[in-house]
Structure formats: structure tokens, C-alpha cells
Design a protein around this motif. Structure first.
Motif, PDB file in Angstrom:
ATOM      1  N   SER A  86       0.829  -1.219   0.000  1.00 32.73           N
ATOM      2  CA  SER A  86       0.000   0.000   0.000  1.00 32.73           C
ATOM      3  C   SER A  86       0.859   1.263   0.000  1.00 32.73           C
ATOM      4  O   SER A  86       0.412   2.320  -0.425  1.00 32.73           O
ATOM      5  CB  SER A  86      -0.958   0.018   1.193  1.00 32.73           C
ATOM      6  N   ARG A  87       2.110   1.165   0.466  1.00 37.46           N
ATOM      7  CA  ARG A  87       2.987   2.356   0.574  1.00 37.46           C
ATOM      8  C   ARG A  87       4.153   2.268  -0.394  1.00 37.46           C
ATOM      9  O   ARG A  87       5.197   2.864  -0.169  1.00 37.46           O
ATOM     10  CB  ARG A  87       3.549   2.433   2.011  1.00 37.46           C
ATOM     11  N   TYR A  88       4.001   1.538  -1.501  1.00 38.46           N
ATOM     12  CA  TYR A  88       5.144   1.255  -2.384  1.00 38.46           C
ATOM     13  C   TYR A  88       5.776   2.530  -2.929  1.00 38.46           C
ATOM     14  O   TYR A  88       6.996   2.693  -2.917  1.00 38.46           O
ATOM     15  CB  TYR A  88       4.672   0.360  -3.533  1.00 38.46           C
ATOM     16  N   ALA A  89       4.933   3.466  -3.389  1.00 45.95           N
ATOM     17  CA  ALA A  89       5.480   4.702  -3.985  1.00 45.95           C
ATOM     18  C   ALA A  89       5.576   5.834  -2.965  1.00 45.95           C
ATOM     19  O   ALA A  89       5.963   6.942  -3.321  1.00 45.95           O
ATOM     20  CB  ALA A  89       4.618   5.127  -5.168  1.00 45.95           C
ATOM     21  N   GLY A  90       5.216   5.572  -1.709  1.00 47.40           N
ATOM     22  CA  GLY A  90       5.317   6.633  -0.704  1.00 47.40           C
ATOM     23  C   GLY A  90       4.257   6.490   0.364  1.00 47.40           C
ATOM     24  O   GLY A  90       3.296   5.738   0.194  1.00 47.40           O
ATOM     25  N   PRO A  91       4.417   7.226   1.464  1.00 48.22           N
ATOM     26  CA  PRO A  91       3.531   7.068   2.624  1.00 48.22           C
ATOM     27  C   PRO A  91       2.096   7.516   2.388  1.00 48.22           C
ATOM     28  O   PRO A  91       1.206   7.199   3.172  1.00 48.22           O
ATOM     29  CB  PRO A  91       4.195   7.943   3.702  1.00 48.22           C
ATOM     30  N   GLU A  92       1.853   8.243   1.276  1.00 45.52           N
ATOM     31  CA  GLU A  92       0.474   8.704   1.039  1.00 45.52           C
ATOM     32  C   GLU A  92      -0.450   7.589   0.546  1.00 45.52           C
ATOM     33  O   GLU A  92      -1.653   7.776   0.396  1.00 45.52           O
ATOM     34  CB  GLU A  92       0.432   9.913   0.097  1.00 45.52           C
ATOM     35  N   GLU A  93       0.100   6.397   0.313  1.00 47.67           N
ATOM     36  CA  GLU A  93      -0.691   5.208  -0.052  1.00 47.67           C
ATOM     37  C   GLU A  93      -1.583   5.474  -1.271  1.00 47.67           C
ATOM     38  O   GLU A  93      -2.774   5.199  -1.265  1.00 47.67           O
ATOM     39  CB  GLU A  93      -1.552   4.732   1.128  1.00 47.67           C
ATOM     40  N   ASP A  94      -0.979   6.025  -2.318  1.00 50.57           N
ATOM     41  CA  ASP A  94      -1.733   6.364  -3.531  1.00 50.57           C
ATOM     42  C   ASP A  94      -1.668   5.185  -4.513  1.00 50.57           C
ATOM     43  O   ASP A  94      -0.610   4.888  -5.068  1.00 50.57           O
ATOM     44  CB  ASP A  94      -1.095   7.620  -4.158  1.00 50.57           C
ATOM     45  N   PRO A  95      -2.816   4.501  -4.750  1.00 52.53           N
ATOM     46  CA  PRO A  95      -2.786   3.313  -5.615  1.00 52.53           C
ATOM     47  C   PRO A  95      -2.310   3.607  -7.033  1.00 52.53           C
ATOM     48  O   PRO A  95      -1.663   2.768  -7.654  1.00 52.53           O
ATOM     49  CB  PRO A  95      -4.224   2.806  -5.603  1.00 52.53           C
ATOM     50  N   GLU A  96      -2.644   4.793  -7.549  1.00 49.76           N
ATOM     51  CA  GLU A  96      -2.229   5.109  -8.928  1.00 49.76           C
ATOM     52  C   GLU A  96      -0.709   5.258  -9.012  1.00 49.76           C
ATOM     53  O   GLU A  96      -0.070   4.772  -9.954  1.00 49.76           O
ATOM     54  CB  GLU A  96      -2.919   6.394  -9.416  1.00 49.76           C
ATOM     55  N   ARG A  97      -0.122   5.927  -8.038  1.00 45.57           N
ATOM     56  CA  ARG A  97       1.342   6.086  -8.035  1.00 45.57           C
ATOM     57  C   ARG A  97       2.029   4.736  -7.801  1.00 45.57           C
ATOM     58  O   ARG A  97       3.095   4.467  -8.352  1.00 45.57           O
ATOM     59  CB  ARG A  97       1.762   7.110  -6.971  1.00 45.57           C
ATOM     60  N   ASN A  98       1.404   3.882  -6.972  1.00 39.51           N
ATOM     61  CA  ASN A  98       1.973   2.546  -6.754  1.00 39.51           C
ATOM     62  C   ASN A  98       2.029   1.764  -8.067  1.00 39.51           C
ATOM     63  O   ASN A  98       3.037   1.128  -8.393  1.00 39.51           O
ATOM     64  CB  ASN A  98       1.133   1.760  -5.738  1.00 39.51           C
ATOM     65  N   ILE A  99       0.931   1.834  -8.831  1.00 44.20           N
ATOM     66  CA  ILE A  99       0.895   1.115 -10.117  1.00 44.20           C
ATOM     67  C   ILE A  99       1.918   1.716 -11.081  1.00 44.20           C
ATOM     68  O   ILE A  99       2.645   0.986 -11.770  1.00 44.20           O
ATOM     69  CB  ILE A  99      -0.528   1.148 -10.728  1.00 44.20           C
ATOM     70  N   ASP A 100       1.989   3.052 -11.130  1.00 42.75           N
ATOM     71  CA  ASP A 100       2.963   3.700 -12.031  1.00 42.75           C
ATOM     72  C   ASP A 100       4.374   3.206 -11.734  1.00 42.75           C
ATOM     73  O   ASP A 100       5.144   2.887 -12.652  1.00 42.75           O
ATOM     74  CB  ASP A 100       2.923   5.231 -11.868  1.00 42.75           C
ATOM     75  N   LEU A 101       4.722   3.137 -10.449  1.00 40.69           N
ATOM     76  CA  LEU A 101       6.075   2.700 -10.070  1.00 40.69           C
ATOM     77  C   LEU A 101       6.301   1.237 -10.475  1.00 40.69           C
ATOM     78  O   LEU A 101       7.346   0.881 -11.041  1.00 40.69           O
ATOM     79  CB  LEU A 101       6.281   2.879  -8.554  1.00 40.69           C
ATOM     80  N   LEU A 102       5.298   0.409 -10.205  1.00 39.35           N
ATOM     81  CA  LEU A 102       5.420  -1.011 -10.548  1.00 39.35           C
ATOM     82  C   LEU A 102       5.635  -1.190 -12.058  1.00 39.35           C
ATOM     83  O   LEU A 102       6.534  -1.931 -12.488  1.00 39.35           O
ATOM     84  CB  LEU A 102       4.161  -1.752 -10.093  1.00 39.35           C
ATOM     85  N   LEU A 103       4.809  -0.498 -12.858  1.00 39.39           N
ATOM     86  CA  LEU A 103       4.930  -0.634 -14.322  1.00 39.39           C
ATOM     87  C   LEU A 103       6.278  -0.124 -14.803  1.00 39.39           C
ATOM     88  O   LEU A 103       6.889  -0.698 -15.716  1.00 39.39           O
ATOM     89  CB  LEU A 103       3.785   0.095 -15.027  1.00 39.39           C
ATOM     90  N   LYS A 104       6.753   0.948 -14.166  1.00 37.68           N
ATOM     91  CA  LYS A 104       8.066   1.495 -14.554  1.00 37.68           C
ATOM     92  C   LYS A 104       9.168   0.458 -14.277  1.00 37.68           C
ATOM     93  O   LYS A 104      10.050   0.233 -15.103  1.00 37.68           O
ATOM     94  CB  LYS A 104       8.318   2.769 -13.741  1.00 37.68           C
ATOM     95  N   GLU A 105       9.074  -0.189 -13.126  1.00 35.79           N
ATOM     96  CA  GLU A 105      10.104  -1.173 -12.778  1.00 35.79           C
ATOM     97  C   GLU A 105      10.075  -2.398 -13.690  1.00 35.79           C
ATOM     98  O   GLU A 105      11.073  -3.108 -13.800  1.00 35.79           O
ATOM     99  CB  GLU A 105       9.925  -1.621 -11.326  1.00 35.79           C
ATOM    100  N   LEU A 106       8.905  -2.632 -14.293  1.00 35.74           N
ATOM    101  CA  LEU A 106       8.786  -3.812 -15.167  1.00 35.74           C
ATOM    102  C   LEU A 106       8.833  -3.437 -16.655  1.00 35.74           C
ATOM    103  O   LEU A 106       8.545  -4.278 -17.509  1.00 35.74           O
ATOM    104  CB  LEU A 106       7.484  -4.566 -14.853  1.00 35.74           C
ATOM    105  N   THR A 107       9.210  -2.198 -16.951  1.00 38.06           N
ATOM    106  CA  THR A 107       9.316  -1.782 -18.351  1.00 38.06           C
ATOM    107  C   THR A 107      10.266  -2.728 -19.084  1.00 38.06           C
ATOM    108  O   THR A 107      11.336  -3.055 -18.557  1.00 38.06           O
ATOM    109  CB  THR A 107       9.906  -0.341 -18.439  1.00 38.06           C
ATOM    110  N   SER A 108       9.874  -3.177 -20.251  1.00 40.93           N
ATOM    111  CA  SER A 108      10.678  -4.075 -21.099  1.00 40.93           C
ATOM    112  C   SER A 108      10.833  -5.496 -20.541  1.00 40.93           C
ATOM    113  O   SER A 108      11.544  -6.303 -21.137  1.00 40.93           O
ATOM    114  CB  SER A 108      12.093  -3.540 -21.356  1.00 40.93           C
ATOM    115  N   VAL A 109      10.213  -5.791 -19.393  1.00 45.84           N
ATOM    116  CA  VAL A 109      10.284  -7.169 -18.881  1.00 45.84           C
ATOM    117  C   VAL A 109       9.233  -7.989 -19.631  1.00 45.84           C
ATOM    118  O   VAL A 109       8.054  -7.613 -19.648  1.00 45.84           O
ATOM    119  CB  VAL A 109      10.015  -7.209 -17.358  1.00 45.84           C
ATOM    120  N   PRO A 110       9.624  -9.088 -20.309  1.00 44.29           N
ATOM    121  CA  PRO A 110       8.666  -9.841 -21.127  1.00 44.29           C
ATOM    122  C   PRO A 110       7.601 -10.552 -20.285  1.00 44.29           C
ATOM    123  O   PRO A 110       7.790 -10.777 -19.093  1.00 44.29           O
ATOM    124  CB  PRO A 110       9.546 -10.860 -21.857  1.00 44.29           C
ATOM    125  N   GLU A 111       6.509 -10.883 -20.958  1.00 46.34           N
ATOM    126  CA  GLU A 111       5.329 -11.425 -20.264  1.00 46.34           C
ATOM    127  C   GLU A 111       5.664 -12.641 -19.395  1.00 46.34           C
ATOM    128  O   GLU A 111       5.183 -12.765 -18.281  1.00 46.34           O
ATOM    129  CB  GLU A 111       4.270 -11.787 -21.310  1.00 46.34           C
TER     130      GLU A 111
END
Ligand code: IMP
Length: 196
Positions: A86-111
């Protein structure tokens, strides 16, 4: 039987209500109380945090209490975000920012390297001091972009194994039938049936 749900997360509350429906248990949420203790999730594991939350609310209100602690574990990220979901992208627990960070970390990672699982631990702290814990998990993969508007948290980017849709494209009943929380709650339902 009266039971407090120890969370302010409306997504979790909806899923817990749906799963424990028909049990003859009266479920209470934070909205019914004028004061609600702040509980810090200081545990190192989902199980520790679920127990901390259930016991804190049980101790405060002296009523049977269930708490959920859950998270997403991505294999390519060695289990992250895990207990910090819930706090992946920061203490404000923003689900959209959490998803953005996750997708960024998996950029170019194949299915075939994007496997992940949702994990859920449900703790029941009984008014007379007993404790019960159940667990569930749901395997899947992380999609390259968001799909669907249902559910909460990481649901738009999680595709459950065997499905062609994201978790956010499933109905509440469909999600509960396969989800980590649905599985843990079905086990907890059996525990509760034995107590009523
Ligand atoms: P908790 O409130 O500390 O248990 O945090 C759980 C976090 O894990 C949520 O805020 C979401 O980010 C993620 N999560 C847990 N269960 C789900 C789910 O069913 N769908 C999507 N995300 C979930």
C-alpha cells in the motif's frame, strides 16, 4: 455474533461483506464509530500486521474483530512490493502512483517474466482472547498497462492465471471466487461457523 472489520479500505470491506454474507454475523465498520484507533503496521510480515490490527481493535472495543493484511509479490522484483504494497510509492498510499512505479520497474520485462501473486492473511481476534489466522493466495501476471475499473489497488494490472481479463474487469463475486482474500475468507467462514 457481532464482528468488527478492522480496516478503512472500502474495497476490502466490500469483499469481506460479500464473502461473509449469509453467515448470520453482524459486521461493523469504522463508519459506525465516532472514534477509531490509529494502528501502525509495524510488523515485518503480512501475518504479523493482520494480528496487530485485529488485536488492537479487539482490545479497544472488546468485540470480536477481523483484520486483513495483504499484498502483491512480484517474482522479478524478488517479492516486492510485498508487505509494503500500500505504501510502495510513498507514505500517502496512492494506488495510482503505486501502479505507475510497478509498471516502470517492469518496463521491457517480457510477459513470461512478469509472474506475481496476491497474498492475504485474515486474523480473527476473539473478544475472550483467542486468535485464529487463515491465508489465501492468487497467482497471475502483471499486465503492461491498466485494464478495467473494478476492485482496488493493483487490480487493473493483475491478470489472474487462466483468465484473459484483469482482476479489475471481474465482478465482485467473480473476484471473490478466485482471489487471495476470497480463499482466506472462505477458510475464516468455516472457523466462524464453528464458533456461532
Ligand atoms: P494493507 O492495507 O496494508 O493490507 O495493504 C494492502 C495493499 O495491498 C493494498 O493497499 C493494495 O495495494 C494491495 N492489495 C491487497 N489486496 C489487493 C487486491 O485484492 N487487489 C489489489 N491490490 C491489493
Amino acid at each position: 455474533m457481532d464482528l468488527i472489520i478492522a480496516t478503512r479500505n472500502q474495497g476490502k470491506i466490500g469483499e469481506i461483506r460479500e464473502a461473509l454474507d449469509m453467515l448470520g454475523v453482524v459486521l461493523h465498520t469504522f463508519e459506525e464509530f465516532s472514534e477509531w484507533p490509529q494502528v501502525d503496521e509495524v510488523g515485518q510480515t503480512l501475518e504479523e500486521n493482520a494480528v496487530i490490527k485485529a488485536e488492537a481493535l479487539r482490545n479497544h472495543f472488546d468485540v470480536h474483530t477481523i483484520a486483513d493484511d495483504s499484498g502483491l509479490e512480484v517474482n522479478f522484483l524478488e517479492g516486492r512490493p510485498g508487505v509494503l504494497s500500500s505504501r510502495y510509492a510513498g507514505p500517502e498510499e496512492d494506488p495510482e502512483r503505486n501502479i505507475d512505479l510497478l509498471l516502470k520497474e517492469l518496463t521491457s520485462v517480457p510477459e513470461n517474466w512478469r509472474s506475481a501473486r496476491f497474498v492475504c492473511v485474515i486474523a480473527l481476534a476473539l473478544a475472550e482472547n483467542g486468535l485464529r489466522v487463515t491465508k489465501g493466495e492468487c497467482l497471475g501476471t502483471i499486465l503492461p498497462e491498466r485494464r478495467g475499473t473494478g476492485g482496488f489497488g493493483y487490480d487493473p494490472v493483475f491478470q489472474p492465471a487462466g483468465f484473459s481479463s484483469s482482476m479489475a474487469e471481474l465482478s465482485l463475486a467473480e473476484k471473490n471466487s478466485i482471489s487471495h482474500r476470497g480463499k482466506a475468507l472462505r477458510e475464516m467462514k468455516k472457523v466462524l461457523e464453528g464458533l456461532i
